[in-house]
Design a protein around this motif. Structure first.
Motif, mmCIF file in Angstrom:
data_model
loop_
_atom_site.group_PDB
_atom_site.id
_atom_site.type_symbol
_atom_site.label_atom_id
_atom_site.label_comp_id
_atom_site.label_asym_id
_atom_site.label_seq_id
_atom_site.Cartn_x
_atom_site.Cartn_y
_atom_site.Cartn_z
ATOM 1 N N ALA A 45 0.834 -1.203 0.000
ATOM 2 C CA ALA A 45 0.000 0.000 0.000
ATOM 3 C C ALA A 45 0.869 1.253 0.000
ATOM 4 O O ALA A 45 0.571 2.240 -0.689
ATOM 5 N N LEU A 46 1.954 1.225 0.761
ATOM 6 C CA LEU A 46 2.870 2.363 0.822
ATOM 7 C C LEU A 46 3.515 2.618 -0.536
ATOM 8 O O LEU A 46 3.555 3.758 -1.018
ATOM 9 N N ARG A 47 3.997 1.551 -1.169
ATOM 10 C CA ARG A 47 4.670 1.715 -2.460
ATOM 11 C C ARG A 47 3.688 2.238 -3.520
ATOM 12 O O ARG A 47 4.037 3.101 -4.333
ATOM 13 N N ALA A 48 2.478 1.724 -3.476
ATOM 14 C CA ALA A 48 1.468 2.197 -4.438
ATOM 15 C C ALA A 48 1.150 3.668 -4.195
ATOM 16 O O ALA A 48 1.018 4.456 -5.143
ATOM 17 N N PHE A 49 1.028 4.047 -2.934
ATOM 18 C CA PHE A 49 0.766 5.439 -2.581
ATOM 19 C C PHE A 49 1.900 6.344 -3.060
ATOM 20 O O PHE A 49 1.668 7.403 -3.669
ATOM 21 N N LEU A 50 3.141 5.945 -2.806
ATOM 22 C CA LEU A 50 4.286 6.764 -3.198
ATOM 23 C C LEU A 50 4.355 6.922 -4.716
ATOM 24 O O LEU A 50 4.599 8.021 -5.232
ATOM 25 N N HIS B 156 11.719 3.247 1.060
ATOM 26 C CA HIS B 156 10.722 2.955 0.030
ATOM 27 C C HIS B 156 10.508 4.172 -0.876
ATOM 28 O O HIS B 156 10.285 4.016 -2.091
ATOM 29 N N ALA B 157 10.568 5.370 -0.310
ATOM 30 C CA ALA B 157 10.423 6.570 -1.129
ATOM 31 C C ALA B 157 11.585 6.693 -2.114
ATOM 32 O O ALA B 157 11.389 7.029 -3.291
ATOM 33 N N VAL B 158 12.801 6.410 -1.648
ATOM 34 C CA VAL B 158 13.976 6.452 -2.521
ATOM 35 C C VAL B 158 13.839 5.422 -3.638
ATOM 36 O O VAL B 158 14.036 5.719 -4.824
ATOM 37 N N GLU B 159 13.476 4.197 -3.266
ATOM 38 C CA GLU B 159 13.353 3.134 -4.264
ATOM 39 C C GLU B 159 12.220 3.403 -5.248
ATOM 40 O O GLU B 159 12.330 3.062 -6.435
ATOM 41 N N THR B 160 11.143 3.979 -4.787
ATOM 42 C CA THR B 160 10.007 4.232 -5.678
ATOM 43 C C THR B 160 10.314 5.361 -6.647
ATOM 44 O O THR B 160 9.992 5.278 -7.838
ATOM 45 N N TYR B 161 10.943 6.424 -6.169
ATOM 46 C CA TYR B 161 11.306 7.526 -7.063
ATOM 47 C C TYR B 161 12.302 7.044 -8.116
ATOM 48 O O TYR B 161 12.197 7.410 -9.298
ATOM 49 N N PHE B 162 13.253 6.232 -7.695
ATOM 50 C CA PHE B 162 14.264 5.703 -8.616
ATOM 51 C C PHE B 162 13.944 4.249 -8.976
ATOM 52 O O PHE B 162 14.827 3.391 -9.011
ATOM 53 N N SER B 163 12.670 3.986 -9.235
ATOM 54 C CA SER B 163 12.225 2.605 -9.458
ATOM 55 C C SER B 163 12.931 1.950 -10.637
ATOM 56 O O SER B 163 13.289 0.764 -10.581
ATOM 57 N N ASP B 164 13.150 2.689 -11.714
ATOM 58 C CA ASP B 164 13.839 2.115 -12.877
ATOM 59 C C ASP B 164 15.279 1.743 -12.534
ATOM 60 O O ASP B 164 15.797 0.723 -13.005
ATOM 61 N N VAL B 165 15.924 2.572 -11.730
ATOM 62 C CA VAL B 165 17.304 2.299 -11.330
ATOM 63 C C VAL B 165 17.382 0.999 -10.536
ATOM 64 O O VAL B 165 18.217 0.124 -10.813
ATOM 65 N N PHE B 166 16.491 0.858 -9.542
ATOM 66 C CA PHE B 166 16.554 -0.335 -8.694
ATOM 67 C C PHE B 166 16.063 -1.580 -9.436
ATOM 68 O O PHE B 166 16.521 -2.685 -9.166
ATOM 69 N N ALA B 167 15.129 -1.397 -10.371
ATOM 70 C CA ALA B 167 14.660 -2.549 -11.152
ATOM 71 C C ALA B 167 15.787 -3.104 -12.009
ATOM 72 O O ALA B 167 15.939 -4.330 -12.146
#
Length: 737
Positions: A228-233, A266-277
């Motif tokens: 839920a947090l990741r979806a919200f972010l 989670h905010a860092v990973e979500t903003y840079f989701s392509d990087v972490f993926a």
């Protein structure tokens, strides 16, 4: 009774090197002993590892000592702001101490051996808000002293203009967060509780072994759901891009020292989701930890081969380009809101933004409307309502606005947010449950891997004392007292039951006492404040932090000018000296140009009340005169504009200490209640006045050049004394006295 003056961290600690000799000299003439206790982050770290240090290196566990003292009637503690260490700060302090020759272990990220587990436990006792729960054996009474409030009205600080078209807004979760999952109960009998995780296959893992609870104690449990947090972010990142506003995350990784760094990660990973993926495994292989912020990730990149590092750096740049603009901590140095979890602490960052037209700084160093992302909805309404109010009515006027003192529930580690020892990142799906000594499940949640689960406790006696203190303050001031509690929230519903019971035992005739949820309490208080009316906020520990920054920053320009009195439940006193959120910047300026703009006003205010408290306890009228004279001196300091300047070459912290000494000595020399005491201080007042020009020149002329403190977390005391006491004339005058 003695005055115990705490030695802490950063700017307040530097100021202590200058101010304490003056305090000791003045107090000694009234028969008052002043002792110091080191509760700095470095001192707390070293106290954890006596067996690894030489005899010369060992330090006492001053925090534990003060914790014991706080439970006695003899306590008279002046507590300056200290570092509530995030993991990056803790690691930096460890590295500095190791470099100075202290044989302490590294911080174990993933402890496996017994020694690593022991080291981790020791460091866990130090990180985050480790000091306050130990010392706060009473509830807080925090307010703007009349002299400070009057000065702000006569000499208002700047307030940014608000536009009715402002696009700044708060975003918070509507489900899946701590607020919406919280369950709570009040225990009828004393027992022991343990916290367990039950896996899908029935395997039981004890997360926290049995710990005692008292009859009447409130116990809560809540969970932040990762998905839920990741979806919200992700939704908020996309919305910020679409609306053209800055994306900013506002958490409290210092107090919520387990949960909020994870949320930040989670905010860092979500903003840079392509990087972490694409590069998550590469980053993990070199220890990049998003929970420690983007800065940790960028530092870890240096360990990768050049080709891989360059590819990841390009991917990070692409994320910046495709995502919304980030709010900046330091535009000139490229430090974003996502760099370090302890850089953006909600109770400091949100008031600063509200004071600045509801905006934050962008990469160009310009103010811009922002999306303030506050994942947990428990208290987000405070800031949402304040933004809406300012959008409608404009900025508050410091010359006319009322004041909002606070009575805060914090005694005996009263929690409303989950302490670090009862907060867990869930390793596998299953159930987390709270079980009593008889094996009965009292509270439970279904959980998934990566969820953050937490529990908290609030004892009955502090709540009763909190209600009594609130009624006492309402009667003393005539202002309405508002308990910020929401009956639809689990924790608050249990507290409300107790508040109503204990209010019925108090004489409230003629008083206005309200119980309102956060949104309504905010509107009620803001409306009164706008009209110039005072309102006492009566809150739990987290809201106490939030409100005693928000309103003072609007009223006074800073929360450092608040008087914080903690009447300890066993008869002693704890006197806190304001907030230290700006302390790191002040240290940086001192090192760069030998100018410390830290304002010790909070120390002056706390010391005056501490002396008055001691005078009453010890029947020492001279201590009372000392306290009253210091209050007079503080008022004169403000009126004469002798607070620290922001610019090098002008009066700084050390200069304000000289002037408080001058005005303090003059007030004592002029008082008529004790002719002998007046005679003692008259020569000092005369000499300080005669040498004013010389002393100020000596203090100001050293500025403009870099200085070396010998450390940041563990300064060289001799070097710091020399830096903070550069006036030979003043030093000799105080020594002779």
């Amino acid at each position: 009774m003695k005055v115990i003056y705490t030695y802490t961290d950063e700017a307040p600690a530097l100021a202590t090197h200058s101010l304490l000799p003056i305090i000791e000299a003045f107090a000694g003439k009234a028969g008052v002993d002043v002792e110091t206790r080191d509760i700095s982050l470095a001192g707390r770290i070293l106290a954890q590892f006596p067996d690894r240090l030489t005899d010369a290196q060992r330090v006492p566990d001053s925090l534990a000592e003060l914790g014991d003292l706080a439970k006695t009637p003899e306590a008279n503690i002046i507590k300056l702001p200290n570092i509530s260490a995030s993991i990056p700060q803790l690691k930096a302090a460890i590295k500095e101490l190791q470099g100075a020759g202290y044989d302490i272990p590294d911080y174990p990220e993933d402890p496996r051996t017994d020694s690593e587990k022991a080291a981790r436990a020791s460091y866990d006792a130090v990180k985050g808000s480790a000091v306050n729960p130990v010392l706060r054996e009473g509830n807080s009474d925090r307010r703007a002293p009349a002299s400070v409030k009057n000065f702000a009205r006569k000499h208002p600080h700047s307030m940014g203009e608000w536009s009715g078209e402002s696009a700044s807004h708060v975003a918070t979760m509507s489900d899946g967060d701590f607020r919406h999952s919280e369950v709570s109960l009040t225990l009828e009998e004393p027992t022991e509780l343990r916290i367990e995780h039950v896996a899908a296959d029935g395997t039981v893992t004890v997360l926290k072994p049995a710990f005692p609870v008292l009859a009447g104690e409130i116990v809560d449990a809540a969970v932040m759901r990762r998905d839920a947090l990741r979806a919200f972010l992700a939704e908020q990142i996309a919305d910020a891009k679409a609306k053209g506003v800055l994306f900013s995350v506002h958490l409290k990784a210092t107090m919520m020292k387990v949960s909020d760094p994870i949320l930040f990660g989670h905010a860092v990973e979500t903003y840079f989701s392509d990087v972490f993926a694409q590069y998550g495994e590469d980053l993990a292989s070199v220890g990049a930890d998003p929970d420690d912020g983007l800065a940790s990730v960028l530092t870890a990149l240096e360990k990768l081969p050049a080709e891989k590092r360059e590819a990841i750096e390009k991917a990070i740049t692409a994320s910046y380009d495709s995502g919304p603009a980030l709010a900046m901590v330091d535009s000139d140095r490229g430090i974003t809101n996502l760099h370090v979890p302890s850089d953006v602490i909600i109770d400091a960052s949100m008031p600063a933004a509200i004071r600045s037209s509801g905006q934050m700084w962008n990469a160009k160093g310009e103010q811009q409307d922002a999306k303030f992302v506050i994942p947990d909805s428990s208290y987000a309404a405070l800031y949402d309502e304040t933004l809406a109010f300012c959008r409608e009515h404009g900025a508050f006027d410091p010359t006319t606005m009322g004041t909002v003192p606070n009575v805060g529930l914090m005694a005996q580690k009263a929690e409303e947010y989950g302490s670090h020892d009862k907060t867990f990142e869930i390793a596998a799906a299953g159930t987390v449950r709270v079980v009593d000594a008889a094996g009965t499940t009292l509270l439970e949640h279904e959980v998934a891997e990566g969820d953050v689960w937490r529990a908290c406790q609030t004892k009955d006696a502090p709540i009763r004392n909190w209600v009594q203190l609130a009624v006492s303050r309402a009667r003393a001031t005539g202002a309405p007292a508002v308990f910020w509690l929401d009956e639809t929230r689990g924790h608050d519903a249990e507290v409300i039951g107790k508040v109503r019971t204990y209010l019925a035992e108090e004489d409230t005739d003629g008083l206005t006492v309200e119980i309102l949820p956060v949104a309504e309490a905010t509107r009620y208080t803001l409306e009164r404040t706008k009209r110039g009316e005072d309102t006492i906020s009566v809150t739990g520990n987290v809201l106490r932090d939030y409100l005693t920054d928000l309103f003072p920053i609007m009223e006074l320009g800073t929360s450092a000018k608040m008087l914080s009195i903690v009447p300890l439940m066993n008869g002693g006193g704890l006197f806190e000296t304001g907030a230290g959120g700006s302390a790191p910047k002040h240290v940086q300026q001192l090192v760069r140009e030998n100018h410390l703009r830290w304002d010790s006003l909070g120390e002056f205010l706390a010391l005056a009340v501490s002396l008055e408290f001691l005078a009453e306890k010890d029947d020492n009228p001279r201590a009372a005169l000392l306290g009253k004279a210091l209050d007079d001196a503080t008022g004169k300091l403000l009126e004469n504009g002798k607070s620290p300047s922001r610019r090098a070459g002008e009066l700084d912290n050390r200069g304000s200490h000289f002037y408080v000494a001058l005005y303090w000595a003059q007030a004592l020399a002029e008082q008529t209640d004790d002719a002998e005491l007046a005679k003692i201080f008259a020569p000092l007042a005369e000499r300080l006045a005669a040498e004013e020009a010389t002393i100020v020149d000596e203090l100001n002329s050293v500025q403009g050049k870099p200085v070396d403190l010998g450390g940041y977390y563990y300064v060289d005391k001799a070097k710091t004394d020399e830096i903070m006491r550069p006036s030979t004339t003043l030093n000799e005058t105080i020594a002779a006295f």
